[in-house]
Design a protein around this motif. Structure first.
Motif, PDB file in Angstrom:
ATOM      1  N   LEU A  27     -72.744  23.395  69.423  1.00 46.25           N
ATOM      2  CA  LEU A  27     -73.868  24.036  70.115  1.00 46.25           C
ATOM      3  C   LEU A  27     -74.211  25.377  69.479  1.00 46.25           C
ATOM      4  CD1 LEU A  27     -72.878  23.229  73.811  1.00 46.25           C
ATOM      5  CD2 LEU A  27     -74.759  22.228  72.514  1.00 46.25           C
ATOM      6  N   GLY A  28     -73.185  26.120  69.076  1.00 44.35           N
ATOM      7  CA  GLY A  28     -73.432  27.388  68.395  1.00 44.35           C
ATOM      8  C   GLY A  28     -74.164  27.200  67.081  1.00 44.35           C
ATOM      9  N   GLY A  29     -73.778  26.164  66.334  1.00 39.34           N
ATOM     10  CA  GLY A  29     -74.469  25.870  65.081  1.00 39.34           C
ATOM     11  C   GLY A  29     -75.920  25.494  65.304  1.00 39.34           C
ATOM     12  N   TRP A  30     -76.167  24.632  66.309  1.00 37.38           N
ATOM     13  CA  TRP A  30     -77.556  24.263  66.640  1.00 37.38           C
ATOM     14  C   TRP A  30     -78.378  25.499  66.992  1.00 37.38           C
ATOM     15  CZ3 TRP A  30     -76.750  19.541  70.446  1.00 37.38           C
ATOM     16  CH2 TRP A  30     -76.254  18.453  69.716  1.00 37.38           C
ATOM     17  N   ALA A  31     -77.812  26.347  67.850  1.00 37.73           N
ATOM     18  CA  ALA A  31     -78.546  27.538  68.299  1.00 37.73           C
ATOM     19  C   ALA A  31     -78.886  28.450  67.124  1.00 37.73           C
ATOM     20  CB  ALA A  31     -77.715  28.293  69.337  1.00 37.73           C
ATOM     21  N   ALA A  32     -77.937  28.611  66.202  1.00 38.28           N
ATOM     22  CA  ALA A  32     -78.184  29.479  65.043  1.00 38.28           C
ATOM     23  C   ALA A  32     -79.310  28.929  64.177  1.00 38.28           C
ATOM     24  CB  ALA A  32     -76.900  29.624  64.225  1.00 38.28           C
ATOM     25  N   MET A  33     -79.306  27.617  63.934  1.00 38.48           N
ATOM     26  CA  MET A  33     -80.359  27.016  63.103  1.00 38.48           C
ATOM     27  C   MET A  33     -81.732  27.150  63.759  1.00 38.48           C
ATOM     28  SD  MET A  33     -78.688  23.570  61.475  1.00 38.48           S
ATOM     29  CE  MET A  33     -77.124  23.246  62.264  1.00 38.48           C
ATOM     30  N   LEU A  34     -81.789  26.881  65.052  1.00 40.36           N
ATOM     31  CA  LEU A  34     -83.066  26.986  65.765  1.00 40.36           C
ATOM     32  C   LEU A  34     -83.535  28.427  65.850  1.00 40.36           C
ATOM     33  CD1 LEU A  34     -82.366  24.466  68.676  1.00 40.36           C
ATOM     34  CD2 LEU A  34     -84.017  24.175  66.826  1.00 40.36           C
ATOM     35  N   ALA A  35     -82.599  29.372  65.890  1.00 35.32           N
ATOM     36  CA  ALA A  35     -82.974  30.781  66.043  1.00 35.32           C
ATOM     37  C   ALA A  35     -83.538  31.376  64.757  1.00 35.32           C
ATOM     38  CB  ALA A  35     -81.759  31.584  66.502  1.00 35.32           C
ATOM     39  N   TRP A  36     -82.972  31.040  63.606  1.00 30.51           N
ATOM     40  CA  TRP A  36     -83.343  31.788  62.401  1.00 30.51           C
ATOM     41  C   TRP A  36     -84.380  31.090  61.535  1.00 30.51           C
ATOM     42  CZ3 TRP A  36     -82.181  32.002  56.896  1.00 30.51           C
ATOM     43  CH2 TRP A  36     -81.719  30.800  56.358  1.00 30.51           C
ATOM     44  N   SER A  37     -84.536  29.767  61.667  1.00 32.86           N
ATOM     45  CA  SER A  37     -85.421  29.038  60.753  1.00 32.86           C
ATOM     46  C   SER A  37     -86.887  29.425  60.913  1.00 32.86           C
ATOM     47  CB  SER A  37     -85.253  27.529  60.963  1.00 32.86           C
ATOM     48  OG  SER A  37     -83.926  27.121  60.706  1.00 32.86           O
ATOM     49  N   LYS A  38     -87.370  29.525  62.150  1.00 36.91           N
ATOM     50  CA  LYS A  38     -88.780  29.838  62.374  1.00 36.91           C
ATOM     51  C   LYS A  38     -89.133  31.252  61.907  1.00 36.91           C
ATOM     52  CE  LYS A  38     -92.401  29.196  65.838  1.00 36.91           C
ATOM     53  NZ  LYS A  38     -92.973  30.544  65.924  1.00 36.91           N
ATOM     54  N   PRO A  39     -88.367  32.291  62.248  1.00 39.95           N
ATOM     55  CA  PRO A  39     -88.681  33.624  61.717  1.00 39.95           C
ATOM     56  C   PRO A  39     -88.637  33.682  60.187  1.00 39.95           C
ATOM     57  CG  PRO A  39     -87.164  33.789  63.557  1.00 39.95           C
ATOM     58  CD  PRO A  39     -87.273  32.345  63.244  1.00 39.95           C
ATOM     59  N   TRP A  40     -87.716  32.950  59.590  1.00 41.63           N
ATOM     60  CA  TRP A  40     -87.652  32.937  58.123  1.00 41.63           C
ATOM     61  C   TRP A  40     -88.941  32.367  57.537  1.00 41.63           C
ATOM     62  CZ3 TRP A  40     -84.282  34.518  54.276  1.00 41.63           C
ATOM     63  CH2 TRP A  40     -84.538  34.030  52.992  1.00 41.63           C
ATOM     64  N   LEU A  41     -89.388  31.232  58.066  1.00 42.63           N
ATOM     65  CA  LEU A  41     -90.589  30.588  57.531  1.00 42.63           C
ATOM     66  C   LEU A  41     -91.867  31.350  57.867  1.00 42.63           C
ATOM     67  CD1 LEU A  41     -89.814  26.794  58.046  1.00 42.63           C
ATOM     68  CD2 LEU A  41     -89.734  28.129  55.928  1.00 42.63           C
ATOM     69  N   ALA A  42     -91.783  32.288  58.790  1.00 47.03           N
ATOM     70  CA  ALA A  42     -92.945  33.147  59.032  1.00 47.03           C
ATOM     71  C   ALA A  42     -93.159  34.118  57.866  1.00 47.03           C
ATOM     72  CB  ALA A  42     -92.754  33.925  60.332  1.00 47.03           C
ATOM     73  N   ARG A  43     -92.091  34.381  57.104  1.00 45.37           N
ATOM     74  CA  ARG A  43     -92.185  35.320  55.976  1.00 45.37           C
ATOM     75  C   ARG A  43     -92.138  34.606  54.627  1.00 45.37           C
ATOM     76  NH1 ARG A  43     -88.122  40.212  56.356  1.00 45.37           N
ATOM     77  NH2 ARG A  43     -89.510  40.866  54.677  1.00 45.37           N
ATOM     78  N   TYR A  44     -91.495  33.459  54.579  1.00 49.61           N
ATOM     79  CA  TYR A  44     -91.318  32.755  53.308  1.00 49.61           C
ATOM     80  C   TYR A  44     -91.863  31.331  53.419  1.00 49.61           C
ATOM     81  CZ  TYR A  44     -88.147  36.649  52.537  1.00 49.61           C
ATOM     82  OH  TYR A  44     -87.622  37.910  52.427  1.00 49.61           O
ATOM     83  N   ARG A  45     -92.255  30.782  52.292  1.00 50.88           N
ATOM     84  CA  ARG A  45     -92.867  29.459  52.275  1.00 50.88           C
ATOM     85  C   ARG A  45     -91.869  28.344  52.570  1.00 50.88           C
ATOM     86  NH1 ARG A  45     -97.894  29.269  49.405  1.00 50.88           N
ATOM     87  NH2 ARG A  45     -98.519  31.335  48.689  1.00 50.88           N
ATOM     88  N   GLN A  46     -90.613  28.562  52.215  1.00 48.56           N
ATOM     89  CA  GLN A  46     -89.581  27.546  52.443  1.00 48.56           C
ATOM     90  C   GLN A  46     -88.215  28.221  52.442  1.00 48.56           C
ATOM     91  OE1 GLN A  46     -90.520  26.315  47.860  1.00 48.56           O
ATOM     92  NE2 GLN A  46     -90.072  24.672  49.255  1.00 48.56           N
ATOM     93  N   GLY A  47     -87.188  27.419  52.756  1.00 47.99           N
ATOM     94  CA  GLY A  47     -85.842  27.965  52.737  1.00 47.99           C
ATOM     95  C   GLY A  47     -85.415  28.324  51.326  1.00 47.99           C
ATOM     96  N   PRO A  48     -84.431  29.205  51.169  1.00 51.09           N
ATOM     97  CA  PRO A  48     -84.022  29.636  49.830  1.00 51.09           C
ATOM     98  C   PRO A  48     -83.524  28.490  48.949  1.00 51.09           C
ATOM     99  CG  PRO A  48     -82.504  30.451  51.519  1.00 51.09           C
ATOM    100  CD  PRO A  48     -83.696  29.924  52.233  1.00 51.09           C
ATOM    101  N   LEU A  49     -82.766  27.555  49.512  1.00 49.06           N
ATOM    102  CA  LEU A  49     -82.281  26.446  48.688  1.00 49.06           C
ATOM    103  C   LEU A  49     -83.382  25.432  48.419  1.00 49.06           C
ATOM    104  CD1 LEU A  49     -78.660  25.835  50.002  1.00 49.06           C
ATOM    105  CD2 LEU A  49     -79.401  26.939  47.889  1.00 49.06           C
TER     106      LEU A  49
END
Length: 374
Positions: free
Chosen positions: A335-357
Motif C-alpha cells: 500500500l505504501g508503494g502504491w501511494a508513493a507512485m500515485l502521489a509523485w507521478s502526476k506532479p512529475w508529469l506536470a513539469r516533464y514530458r515523461q518519466g526519467p527512464l
C-alpha cells in the motif's frame, strides 16, 4: 522460496497464511499476465505510430527491445533477482515476427502454446508432488522419505545462503551475482517463455480486435468479466484449498505456481482487463483516474523506483529488514508503494514530458536526445 510459501523463512501463523492466500487469490499470476498482455499490445502501438510517421517501426522496436534487455540485466545485477524486463525483451523479439497474423489465428496459436507448455510442466512435476504428498501423509516408503528429506535439506541450505547474501552490502551482492548467477536472467527468461510469449501474442490479438479501443460490444466485455471471475476465481479457491491443506508445501506450491494455476490466472487476468476497459472512460475523468494515468505513463520509472525503495528497506545495504517482516505485515509495504507512485507521478508529469527512464529509453531508441521538460 518465500514467493511460493508463507512458511519461509519462519513458520507461518494463521494471519500469515491468510495474507498469503489473499495475495494468491487476487494478484499472484494475474498481474503478471495482465502486464504481459499489455506489453504485447504496446509493442504494436509503438510500431503503428512509427509507421504512421513513415518510419521503420520494426527496426525501432527491435532496437527498443534490445535496450530493454540491457536495462533488465542491469536491474537484476545491481538491484533485484526478480527482474522481468530481460524476459520481456526476449519474448518481445520472439513475438515480433507474428505481428501481421490475423487476430483469431494469433489468439488460437497463443492459447495452444500456453496450454501445451503448462501441461508439459504439470506432467513433469506430478511425480515429485505425489512423492511429497505421501511423505506429508506418512505413507511414503523409507527410501522416498529419505530422498525427500535430502531435497528439503538442500532447499533449506540454499535459502539460508540466499538470506545471508541479502544481508550483505551493495558491492558484495553484485559480486555474488556475477560469480554465481550471471546467466540467471537468461535461464529465467527461457524457463518462463511458454507463459510470457503466448500472453504477449494474445495481447497483440486483443489490440488488433479492438478490445482496448472500444471495438468489443459492452455485453461481450461484461460476459468475459463475469465468466473469468466466476470460473477463474472458483478454480483459484480450489487450488488454494489444496495448497493450504498441506501447509503450502514447497514442491506442491512450485507445481501450482508454474502450471496448475495457469488457467485461472489467465481467466482472471482477462476478466480484470475487461473490467478495466469498461471502467476506463469514466475513471479517467476522476481525480484518481488522472493519477492512475500518470502512474501508467511512468510505468518503467515506477517499476525501477519500486525496486530501489524496497531493496533499500529490506537489503543489507539499507535498513536490512529482510526476513523480519512476516506475510501479514507485507501488504502495508505494498500500500505504501502504491501511494508513493500515485502521489509523485502526476506532479512529475506536470513539469516533464515523461518519466526519467522513459526519456532515457526513448532517447537511446531514437539515437538522439528527446525533449524532456515541458
Amino acid at each position: 522460496m518465500a514467493t511460493l510459501t508463507p512458511q519461509v523463512p519462519h513458520p507461518a501463523t494463521f494471519a500469515d497464511k491468510a495474507a498469503f492466500a489473499l495475495g494468491f487469490i487476487l494478484f499472484e499470476g494475474k498481474m503478471r499476465a495482465l502486464f504481459s498482455l499489455l506489453f504485447g499490445a504496446s509493442m504494436l502501438l509503438f510500431i503503428d505510430r512509427a509507421e504512421e510517421a513513415a518510419r521503420d517501426g520494426d527496426r525501432l522496436q527491435i532496437r527498443r527491445l534490445l535496450w530493454l534487455g540491457l536495462f533488465g540485466y542491469l536491474h537484476f545485477l545491481l538491484l533485484w533477482w526478480g527482474d522481468i524486463l530481460f524476459t520481456y525483451a526476449l519474448a518481445g523479439l520472439a513475438a515480433l515476427p507474428f505481428r501481421h497474423a490475423p487476430p483469431r489465428r494469433l489468439a488460437a496459436g497463443a492459447l495452444a502454446i500456453f496450454a501445451c507448455w503448462h501441461l508439459l510442466i504439470g506432467g513433469g512435476g506430478l511425480p515429485e508432488t505425489w512423492r511429497e504428498h505421501r511423505v506429508i501423509a506418512g505413507t511414503a516408503s523409507p527410501a522416498d522419505a529419505a530422498r525427500y528429506d535430502k531435497a528439503e535439506a538442500i532447499v533449506a541450505s540454499k535459502t539460508a545462503a540466499e538470506m545471508a547474501s541479502y544481508h550483505q552490502g551493495f558491492a558484495a551482492q553484485i559480486a555474488g551475482k556475477l560469480r554465481d548467477q550471471a546467466a540467471e536472467p537468461l535461464s529465467s527468461a527461457l524457463g518462463s517463455m511458454g507463459e510470457t510469449l503466448p500472453l504477449m501474442l494474445l495481447g497483440m490479438a486483443l489490440l488488433r480486435s479492438g478490445f482496448f479501443s472500444g471495438g468489443w460490444p459492452d455485453g461481450a466485455l461484461r460476459r468475459l468479466a463475469r465468466t473469468g471471475i466466476a470460473a477463474g476465481g472458483t478454480l483459484t479457491l480450489l487450488i488454494l484449498a489444496w495448497a493450504w491443506s498441506g501447509g503450502f508445501p514447497p514442491v506442491r506450491m512450485m507445481l501450482i505456481v508454474s502450471a496448475v494455476a495457469a488457467l485461472p490466472h489467465l481467466l482472471m487476468a482477462l476478466a480484470y482487463a475487461a473490467t478495466l476497459v469498461r471502467a476506463a472512460p469514466r475513471l479517467a475523468r476522476t481525480a484518481l483516474g488522472a493519477r492512475l494515468v500518470a502512474t501508467g505513463r511512468m510505468a518503467f520509472t515506477n517499476y525501477i523506483a519500486c525496486t530501489l525503495v524496497m531493496t533499500f528497506i529490506f537489503y543489507g545495504w539499507g535498513l536490512d529488514l529482510v526476513g523480519k517482516v512476516p506475510p501479514r505485515q507485507q501488504p502495508l509495504y505494498v500500500l505504501g508503494g502504491w501511494a508513493a507512485m500515485l502521489a509523485w507521478s502526476k506532479p512529475w508529469l506536470a513539469r516533464y514530458r515523461q518519466g526519467p527512464l522513459e526519456w532515457l529509453w526513448r532517447s537511446l531508441t531514437e539515437r538522439r536526445r528527446q525533449p524532456f521538460r515541458r
